[in-house]
Design an enzyme around this catalytic site. Structure first.
Site, PDB file in Angstrom:
ATOM      1  CD  GLU A   1      42.097 -75.110  -4.107  1.00 18.97           C
ATOM      2  OE1 GLU A   1      41.766 -74.568  -5.174  1.00 18.97           O
ATOM      3  OE2 GLU A   1      41.935 -74.587  -2.987  1.00 18.97           O
TER       4      GLU A   1
ATOM      5  CD  GLU B   1      60.857 -61.637  -6.325  1.00 22.99           C
ATOM      6  OE1 GLU B   1      60.843 -60.582  -6.988  1.00 22.99           O
ATOM      7  OE2 GLU B   1      59.942 -61.948  -5.533  1.00 22.99           O
TER       8      GLU B   1
END
Length: 269
Positions: free
Chosen positions: A78, A108
């Protein structure tokens, strides 16, 4: 047991009415801003140190897995449209971009992959690395931070558990301890909300301190749709006194509110 994995303060969720579920979730969410407020001193330290590095060409990297990784990618994505800067804030998620939409098995748990992912960006000691992990023990994040510190980078960790491995590993520990989740262990809830708030604070404060906001306006936003062109034109009207049509034409020609306003006043000299 970590706080984020502790049993919910509520029992028999499956027997609650919809209203009871929503009211109780809202009660838990109300605790988030208090937890984030306590972390402001650490967030402030990170912002100040990051801005110093950005002024010398440094970048801000986020790494995380699952929800934490997605939130980092979201925040980073953004920044270009909002503040008009590319490649300054970068988010990486364990498992790569496909993990944004679908879980990537065991991604992960790979302690070495984060640094490999970061090396693709020619990461260096002028950059800042922020590891995001609600649990504070994600191997992908811990491994990345360890390598970053070894290469001289400033590191920070965002977690929702006090005294976690991530906090111990990071130069700056940001702990937003929100307590047990409404649904036990579902850290996309309060923990995720806290992480999103912290990320908003970090990136927004950095961009403001880097001069990407004038007054309270996003003067460098990208003109990617009609709504933003309209918003920008109105900013120019307010700043210059031009008509809306004149302001819109000037904005589209110059490409940003900042440039349009500067051009207008330069032309008045």
């Amino acid at each position: 047991m970590s706080t984020t994995e502790a049993s919910s303060n509520y029992q028999n969720l499956d027997q609650m009415t919809a209203q009871e579920i929503l009211v109780n979730m809202n009660k838990e969410d109300a605790k988030v801003h208090q937890a984030v407020a306590k972390a402001i001193p650490a967030i402030e330290q990170l912002v100040e140190q990051t801005v110093k590095r950005m002024k010398n060409g440094g970048r801000l990297f986020y790494i995380g897995a699952g929800t934490s990784g997605r939130l980092g990618v979201l925040d980073a994505s953004e920044i270009p449209p909002t503040y008009g800067v590319e490649g300054v804030v970068i988010g990486l998620i364990a498992g790569g971009d496909r993990a944004i939409r679908k879980a990537v098995e065991a991604a992960e748990d790979n302690e070495t992959q984060a640094w490999e992912d970061l090396k693709a960006y020619e990461i260096n000691a002028n950059d800042v690395l922020v590891g995001i992990a609600a649990s504070g023990r994600t191997p992908y994040v811990l491994g990345g931070l360890a390598q970053a510190k070894a290469h001289g980078l400033l590191t920070a960790g965002i977690t929702c558990n006090a005294g976690s491995k991530l906090s111990e590993a990071a130069d700056i520990a940001i702990e937003a301890v929100v307590g047990p989740e409404f649904v036990t262990g579902s850290t996309r809830m309060k923990a995720g909300t806290a992480q999103k708030l912290v990320l908003n604070m970090i990136s927004t404060a950095c961009m403001i301190r880097m001069g990407k906001v004038k007054g309270n306006r996003m003067v460098d936003m990208q003109l990617t749709n009609e709504k933003l062109v309209d918003r920008g034109a109105k900013m120019i009207v307010e700043a210059t006194g031009l008509s809306y049509a004149q302001a819109e034409a000037l904005l589209l020609r110059e490409g940003s509110v900042r440039k349009a306003v500067a051009h207008h006043f330069e032309a008045q000299k």
